[in-house]
Scaffold this motif. Structure first.
Motif, PDB file in Angstrom:
ATOM      1  N   LEU A 203      -9.724   0.389 -11.786  1.00 27.48           N
ATOM      2  CA  LEU A 203      -9.405   0.567 -10.322  1.00 27.48           C
ATOM      3  C   LEU A 203      -7.858   0.056 -10.286  1.00 27.48           C
ATOM      4  O   LEU A 203      -7.313   0.953  -9.456  1.00 27.48           O
ATOM      5  N   THR A 204      -7.402  -1.079 -10.838  1.00 19.95           N
ATOM      6  CA  THR A 204      -5.887  -1.276 -10.448  1.00 19.95           C
ATOM      7  C   THR A 204      -4.963  -0.297 -11.060  1.00 19.95           C
ATOM      8  O   THR A 204      -4.012   0.099 -10.637  1.00 19.95           O
ATOM      9  N   ILE A 205      -5.172   0.189 -12.350  1.00 17.88           N
ATOM     10  CA  ILE A 205      -4.491   1.046 -13.026  1.00 17.88           C
ATOM     11  C   ILE A 205      -4.386   2.495 -12.272  1.00 17.88           C
ATOM     12  O   ILE A 205      -3.466   3.010 -12.051  1.00 17.88           O
ATOM     13  N   THR A 206      -5.702   2.813 -11.966  1.00 21.49           N
ATOM     14  CA  THR A 206      -5.690   4.318 -11.422  1.00 21.49           C
ATOM     15  C   THR A 206      -5.197   4.331  -9.975  1.00 21.49           C
ATOM     16  O   THR A 206      -4.453   5.365  -9.817  1.00 21.49           O
ATOM     17  N   TYR A 207      -5.344   3.327  -9.103  1.00 22.86           N
ATOM     18  CA  TYR A 207      -5.025   3.626  -7.812  1.00 22.86           C
ATOM     19  C   TYR A 207      -3.787   2.743  -7.629  1.00 22.86           C
ATOM     20  O   TYR A 207      -3.198   2.854  -6.255  1.00 22.86           O
ATOM     21  N   PHE A 208      -3.187   1.875  -8.270  1.00 20.43           N
ATOM     22  CA  PHE A 208      -1.791   1.129  -8.157  1.00 20.43           C
ATOM     23  C   PHE A 208      -1.236   1.117  -9.348  1.00 20.43           C
ATOM     24  O   PHE A 208      -0.920  -0.085  -9.876  1.00 20.43           O
ATOM     25  N   PRO A 209      -0.815   2.356  -9.778  1.00 20.30           N
ATOM     26  CA  PRO A 209      -0.142   2.486 -10.932  1.00 20.30           C
ATOM     27  C   PRO A 209       1.283   1.588 -11.124  1.00 20.30           C
ATOM     28  O   PRO A 209       1.888   1.594 -12.147  1.00 20.30           O
ATOM     29  N   ASN A 210       1.990   1.585 -10.095  1.00 15.23           N
ATOM     30  CA  ASN A 210       3.265   1.082 -10.018  1.00 15.23           C
ATOM     31  C   ASN A 210       3.596  -0.376  -9.873  1.00 15.23           C
ATOM     32  O   ASN A 210       4.423  -0.884 -10.138  1.00 15.23           O
ATOM     33  N   GLY A 211       2.332  -1.049  -9.464  1.00 15.84           N
ATOM     34  CA  GLY A 211       2.700  -2.385  -9.027  1.00 15.84           C
ATOM     35  C   GLY A 211       1.511  -3.388  -9.212  1.00 15.84           C
ATOM     36  O   GLY A 211       1.308  -4.362  -8.964  1.00 15.84           O
ATOM     37  N   GLY A 212       0.207  -2.654  -9.565  1.00 17.49           N
ATOM     38  CA  GLY A 212      -0.879  -3.133  -9.925  1.00 17.49           C
ATOM     39  C   GLY A 212      -1.478  -3.803  -8.651  1.00 17.49           C
ATOM     40  O   GLY A 212      -1.272  -3.558  -7.482  1.00 17.49           O
ATOM     41  N   LEU A 213      -1.881  -4.969  -8.730  1.00 14.91           N
ATOM     42  CA  LEU A 213      -2.545  -5.870  -7.882  1.00 14.91           C
ATOM     43  C   LEU A 213      -1.502  -6.075  -6.690  1.00 14.91           C
ATOM     44  O   LEU A 213      -2.022  -6.235  -5.361  1.00 14.91           O
ATOM     45  N   SER A 214      -0.316  -6.291  -7.166  1.00 17.45           N
ATOM     46  CA  SER A 214       0.741  -6.518  -6.122  1.00 17.45           C
ATOM     47  C   SER A 214       0.849  -5.313  -5.328  1.00 17.45           C
ATOM     48  O   SER A 214       1.002  -5.755  -3.725  1.00 17.45           O
ATOM     49  N   GLN A 215       0.700  -4.079  -5.535  1.00 16.11           N
ATOM     50  CA  GLN A 215       0.896  -2.898  -4.776  1.00 16.11           C
ATOM     51  C   GLN A 215      -0.199  -2.896  -3.854  1.00 16.11           C
ATOM     52  O   GLN A 215      -0.373  -2.555  -2.903  1.00 16.11           O
ATOM     53  N   ALA A 216      -1.878  -3.415  -4.446  1.00 16.18           N
ATOM     54  CA  ALA A 216      -2.752  -3.582  -3.770  1.00 16.18           C
ATOM     55  C   ALA A 216      -2.570  -4.365  -2.336  1.00 16.18           C
ATOM     56  O   ALA A 216      -3.071  -3.905  -1.327  1.00 16.18           O
ATOM     57  N   VAL A 217      -2.024  -5.470  -2.617  1.00 18.27           N
ATOM     58  CA  VAL A 217      -1.789  -6.408  -1.671  1.00 18.27           C
ATOM     59  C   VAL A 217      -0.894  -6.046  -0.451  1.00 18.27           C
ATOM     60  O   VAL A 217      -1.054  -6.061   0.324  1.00 18.27           O
ATOM     61  N   ASP A 218       0.281  -5.204  -0.973  1.00 18.99           N
ATOM     62  CA  ASP A 218       1.123  -5.009  -0.196  1.00 18.99           C
ATOM     63  C   ASP A 218       0.606  -3.628   0.790  1.00 18.99           C
ATOM     64  O   ASP A 218       0.939  -3.536   2.074  1.00 18.99           O
ATOM     65  N   THR A 219      -0.198  -3.031   0.200  1.00 19.75           N
ATOM     66  CA  THR A 219      -1.098  -1.891   0.955  1.00 19.75           C
ATOM     67  C   THR A 219      -1.785  -2.526   2.127  1.00 19.75           C
ATOM     68  O   THR A 219      -1.813  -2.142   3.204  1.00 19.75           O
ATOM     69  N   MET A 220      -2.470  -3.575   1.729  1.00 21.89           N
ATOM     70  CA  MET A 220      -3.422  -4.315   2.659  1.00 21.89           C
ATOM     71  C   MET A 220      -2.282  -5.111   3.791  1.00 21.89           C
ATOM     72  O   MET A 220      -2.738  -5.070   5.055  1.00 21.89           O
ATOM     73  N   LEU A 221      -1.325  -5.521   3.453  1.00 25.64           N
ATOM     74  CA  LEU A 221      -0.503  -6.148   4.526  1.00 25.64           C
ATOM     75  C   LEU A 221       0.250  -5.342   5.615  1.00 25.64           C
ATOM     76  O   LEU A 221       0.641  -5.869   6.511  1.00 25.64           O
ATOM     77  N   LYS A 222       0.614  -4.210   5.006  1.00 22.63           N
ATOM     78  CA  LYS A 222       0.870  -3.107   5.836  1.00 22.63           C
ATOM     79  C   LYS A 222      -0.004  -2.452   6.969  1.00 22.63           C
ATOM     80  O   LYS A 222       0.240  -1.821   7.911  1.00 22.63           O
TER      81      LYS A 222
END
Length: 521
Positions: A203-222
Motif C-alpha cells: 500500500l505504501t509503495i503503490t499509493y505513496f511512491p514519492n515519499g512513502g509513509l511521510s507522504q501519507a502523513v502529509d496527505t492526512m495533515l492537509k
C-alpha cells in the motif's frame, strides 16, 4: 481463472491442511490428558512465543484495532500494552509452570481450586471461564465469515463461511489437541506478521511512491478531517489517563489470565523458555501492533479518506479494492491466522475445564473413582463436539446482543480471577474466603457498570471491578487464615525452588510429607 474462485480454492486447501494437521497426531495425543491438553509440557521457546502471541491477537486485533484507530485516533493503541502483557506472562507464568510440573495442573481451575482448597471456588471459576469462551470464539468466526463474504464479493455466503470455519477449527483441536494448536500457531504467527508486512509495503509503495509513509502523513495533515487521527489521544479526541489505564488493563493486563493464555504457562519445556519469553514476547506484541497501527492510523485514512462508514471492514476494503487478488487472499488468510489461533485455543481451554475440572472431577475423582487418562481425552473430545454445535448456533444466528455482550464482558469477566491468581502466587495471607469475596464483588461490579450504571470518573467497568475485587480479596484475607500446608505447598516451596535452584527444601518437604500422610489416611 476468476480471482474470487482462486481465493475460494485457496481457502479450501488451507482448511484441508488444518484438518489433516490435527488428525495426523490423533492417536498419540489421545493417550493421555497431558499430551492432549499440554503437549506433554514440552513446547520450545519459539513455538511458545508464537502460540502465545498469536492467541492474544485474535481476529479483533487484525480487524478491530485498525478500525478503532481510524475512528478514535492513535491513542487507542494504548489498549495493546504489549510490554506489560509480555512481562506479566513471564513473572506469573514461571511460577505457574513450576506448580504445573509439581502438581500436574492443566487449567486455571486446577490451580485456583487447589491453592484455595475449595471445590466451590473451582466451580465458580469454571463457570465464569466457560460462560464467556463460546461467545468470544463465535466473534472470531463471525469476523472470518464477514471478511470472506467481502473478499470473495459474495461468492461464499456468510453461513457457508462461518460453518466451514467452525467445523475446521473444531476438527483441528479434536485431532491433535495442544500439540497441533501450538505448532499451527507458529505457522499462523509467521503468516500473520508476514502478511501485515506485505500489506503495509504494498500500500505504501503503490499509493505513496514519492515519499512513502511521510507522504501519507502529509496527505492526512492537509485534510482537516483526517489530521486529528494522528493527534487524537483517545476516543472523541480527548485525553484522560483514566481511559488510557482502562485500555491498558482491558487489552494487556487482563489477557494473562484469559484461560487459553493461562494454560500456556504450563506447556513450556524448561525454565529457560521463560528467559527467552521475557524479551521476545514484548517485542512480538509491539512489532505486530506497530504494523497494525500504521495501517489503521496512517494508510487507511490517507488512502480511503474521511467518513468511511463501515470501519469494521476497513482491512477487507483495503485488501480487495485497493490491492491485488493475491494480497486479498493473503489478508484473508491473515485474518484466519488470528481468528483461528484464538478460537482453537479457547475451545481447547473450555474442553479441558469442562471435561477435567467439572465432569471428571465431580463424577469420578471426588467419589473416589479412578479414571483412565485416555478417557479424560475422550470426554474432552466429546465436549469439543458439543461446543462446536453451540458455536455454530451463535455464528449462524449472529445475534447482536450475544456479540455485544461477548465484547463487553469477556475480558472484564475473565479478569476477575486476576487478584486471586496473583495473590495466590505471592501472598501467604490469601485465603479462600478472600478469593470468593473478591471474585464475586468483581463480577457484580462488572455487571452493574456494564448494563445499569455508567462507570464514574472516566474509568471503565473493568478498572472498578478489579479495585473492588482486589480490595475484597485483601480485606477478607486479613481477617481469615490460610492453612499452613497450603502456604507451604503453593508459595514457600515455589520460592525455595526459584531462590535455590533446587527441587527440594527440607522444611517444606517435611510439611508436604506430613500433609500427604494425612491425606492418605
Amino acid at each position: 481463472m476468476n480471482a474470487n474462485l482462486m481465493i475460494i480454492i485457496g481457502i479450501l486447501i488451507y482448511a484441508g491442511i488444518l484438518v489433516f494437521h490435527g488428525f495426523k497426531s490423533f492417536k498419540t495425543t489421545g493417550k493421555s490428558s497431558e499430551a492432549f491438553f499440554t503437549a506433554d509440557r514440552g513446547v520450545n521457546p519459539l513455538v511458545l512465543l508464537a502460540t502465545t502471541a498469536i492467541s492474544v491477537f485474535s481476529a479483533l486485533a487484525f480487524y478491530g484495532v485498525p478500525a478503532a484507530l481510524y475512528r478514535d485516533g492513535i491513542g487507542f493503541l494504548s489498549n495493546t500494552g504489549g510490554m506489560i502483557a509480555g512481562l506479566l506472562f513471564v513473572v506469573i507464568g514461571y511460577r505457574l509452570w513450576i506448580l504445573g510440573k509439581e502438581y500436574g495442573f492443566l487449567t486455571p481451575v486446577d490451580y485456583l481450586r487447589s491453592r484455595y482448597d475449595s471445590e466451590g471456588y473451582g466451580i465458580l471459576v469454571a463457570s465464569i471461564l466457560i460462560l464467556f469462551i463460546v461467545p468470544y470464539v463465535a466473534m472470531q468466526l463471525i469476523a472470518i465469515g464477514d471478511a470472506t463474504v467481502v473478499t470473495t464479493e459474495g461468492m461464499v455466503p456468510y453461513l457457508v463461511a462461518v460453518g466451514l470455519a467452525t467445523i475446521v477449527v473444531s476438527l483441528h483441536i479434536i485431532g491433535g489437541g495442544m500439540k497441533s494448536v501450538a505448532w499451527m500457531d507458529t505457522f499462523h504467527f509467521i503468516l500473520g506478521a508476514g502478511t501485515l508486512i506485505v500489506l503495509v509495503v504494498y500500500l505504501t509503495i503503490t499509493y505513496f511512491p514519492n515519499g512513502g509513509l511521510s507522504q501519507a502523513v502529509d496527505t492526512m495533515l492537509k485534510d482537516r478531517e483526517l489530521a486529528p487521527i494522528l493527534s487524537h489521544p483517545g476516543p472523541n479526541g480527548t485525553f484522560n489517563w483514566q481511559g488510557t489505564l482502562s485500555n491498558v488493563l482491558t487489552g494487556a493486563v487482563a489477557t494473562v489470565v484469559w484461560p487459553h493464555i493461562f494454560m500456556r504457562t504450563y506447556i513450556a519445556a524448561s525454565k529457560d523458555t521463560f528467559r527467552t519469553m521475557a524479551w521476545a514476547l514484548p517485542i512480538a506484541y509491539v512489532f505486530v501492533f506497530f504494523l497494525i497501527a500504521i495501517i489503521g492510523a496512517i494508510l487507511a485514512p490517507a488512502i480511503i479518506g474521511p467518513d468511511f462508514a463501515n470501519t469494521d471492514s476497513i482491512i477487507s476494503v483495503l485488501s480487495t479494492q485497493y490491492a491485488t487478488p493475491i494480497i486479498s487472499f493473503l489478508s484473508l488468510l491473515c485474518l484466519f491466522a488470528f481468528g483461528v489461533s484464538t478460537a482453537d485455543s479457547l475451545l481447547l481451554s473450555a474442553s479441558a475445564i469442562g471435561s477435567r475440572d467439572v465432569f471428571v472431577r465431580h463424577a469420578y475423582e471426588l467419589k473416589g473413582k479412578t479414571v483412565d487418562s485416555r478417557k479424560v481425552v475422550y470426554f474432552g473430545r466429546v465436549l469439543l463436539v458439543i461446543l462446536m454445535l453451540l458455536t455454530l448456533m451463535v455464528v449462524a444466528l449472529k445475534p447482536t446482543y450475544i456479540v455485544d455482550y461477548a465484547y463487553k464482558l469477556s475480558s472484564p469477566f475473565f479478569a476477575q480471577i486476576l487478584p486471586a491468581t496473583i495473590g495466590g502466587l505471592f501472598w501467604k495471607k490469601g485465603t479462600k474466603e478472600g478469593a470468593f469475596t473478591g471474585t464475586i464483588l468483581g463480577l457484580v461490579v462488572t455487571t452493574i457498570f456494564t448494563f445499569f450504571i455508567s462507570p464514574p470518573f472516566g474509568f471503565s467497568a473493568l478498572v472498578w471491578a478489579l479495585l473492588f475485587n482486589a480490595g475484597g480479596y485483601i480485606a477478607v484475607s486479613l481477617f481469615t487464615k490460610a492453612p499452613e500446608q497450603i502456604i507451604n505447598k503453593y508459595i514457600v516451596r515455589v520460592e525455595s525452588i526459584i531462590n535455590s535452584g533446587t527441587e527440594v527444601n527440607g522444611l517444606v518437604d517435611d510439611s508436604l510429607t506430613a500433609l500427604n500422610n494425612r491425606e492418605a489416611r
